[in-house]
Design a protein around this motif. Structure first.
Motif, short mmCIF file in Angstrom:
data_model
loop_
_atom_site.label_atom_id
_atom_site.label_comp_id
_atom_site.label_asym_id
_atom_site.label_seq_id
_atom_site.Cartn_x
_atom_site.Cartn_y
_atom_site.Cartn_z
N UNK A 32 -18.27 7.43 3.84
CA UNK A 32 -18.14 6.79 5.13
C UNK A 32 -16.75 6.94 5.71
N UNK A 33 -15.75 7.04 4.85
CA UNK A 33 -14.37 7.20 5.28
C UNK A 33 -13.60 8.03 4.26
N UNK A 48 -1.44 7.03 5.02
CA UNK A 48 -1.00 8.11 5.90
C UNK A 48 -1.98 8.30 7.06
N UNK A 49 -3.25 8.56 6.76
CA UNK A 49 -4.23 8.85 7.80
C UNK A 49 -5.63 8.68 7.24
N UNK A 50 -6.58 8.37 8.12
CA UNK A 50 -7.98 8.22 7.73
C UNK A 50 -8.88 8.77 8.82
N UNK A 57 -13.71 9.10 14.10
CA UNK A 57 -12.58 8.28 14.51
C UNK A 57 -11.43 8.47 13.52
N UNK A 58 -10.22 8.58 14.05
CA UNK A 58 -9.04 8.77 13.21
C UNK A 58 -8.06 7.63 13.37
N UNK A 59 -7.29 7.36 12.31
CA UNK A 59 -6.30 6.30 12.31
C UNK A 59 -5.10 6.78 11.52
N UNK A 60 -3.89 6.48 12.01
CA UNK A 60 -2.68 6.99 11.39
C UNK A 60 -1.69 5.87 11.09
N UNK A 61 -0.93 6.07 10.02
CA UNK A 61 0.18 5.20 9.75
C UNK A 61 1.30 5.42 10.75
N UNK A 62 2.07 4.37 11.00
CA UNK A 62 3.11 4.44 12.02
C UNK A 62 4.15 5.52 11.73
N UNK A 105 -9.01 -2.54 6.33
CA UNK A 105 -7.56 -2.54 6.47
C UNK A 105 -6.87 -1.27 6.04
N UNK A 106 -7.62 -0.24 5.67
CA UNK A 106 -7.06 1.04 5.22
C UNK A 106 -6.10 0.86 4.06
#
Length: 124
Positions: A32-33, A48-50, A57-62, A105-106
């Motif tokens: 799923x991820x 880092x990233x997911x 859908x993508x999500x990144x660390x700052x 919460x990654x």
């Protein structure tokens, strides 16, 4: 053998680029991820990233936003991490991770499947 296998790590100079890849060594679990984490000696494991599998859908660390890009490679059932404008603080062991469930919460605790890591070293 680990359920995931990373490749593409190496030595690069500041401002350079590297591309990491992660492929499953087995095909016995659903996804799923998928995500990338990294850990430097004496430091905590850092997100880092997911990428979400169903909606892309993508999500990144700052710390990497705007420099790193996570993507899927459908031909190989793999994920990639394109790392541009590398900095010395990017030096770490990079780990690929996967979860069969939606993550909230990654955090590393939410991912059940891991690779053994690939080393990235950025010289100054």
């Amino acid at each position: 053998q680990a359920p995931l296998v990373e490749s593409g790590g190496g030595l690069e100079q500041t401002g350079g680029s590297l591309k990491l890849s992660c492929i499953p060594s087995t095909r016995t679990f659903s996804v799923s991820s998928m995500a990338w984490f990294r850990q430097a000696p004496g430091k905590e494991r850092e997100f880092v990233a997911a990428i979400d599998w169903s909606e892309d859908y993508t999500h990144y660390g700052d710390s990497v936003k705007g420099r790193f890009t996570i993507s899927r490679d459908n031909a190989n059932n793999a994920i990639n991490l394109q790392m541009n404008n590398l900095k010395p603080e990017d030096t770490a062991t990079y780990y690929c991770a996967a979860s069969s469930y939606l993550v909230v919460g990654y955090t590393a605790e939410e991912y059940a499947y891991w690779g053994q890591g690939t080393q990235v070293t950025v010289s100054s």
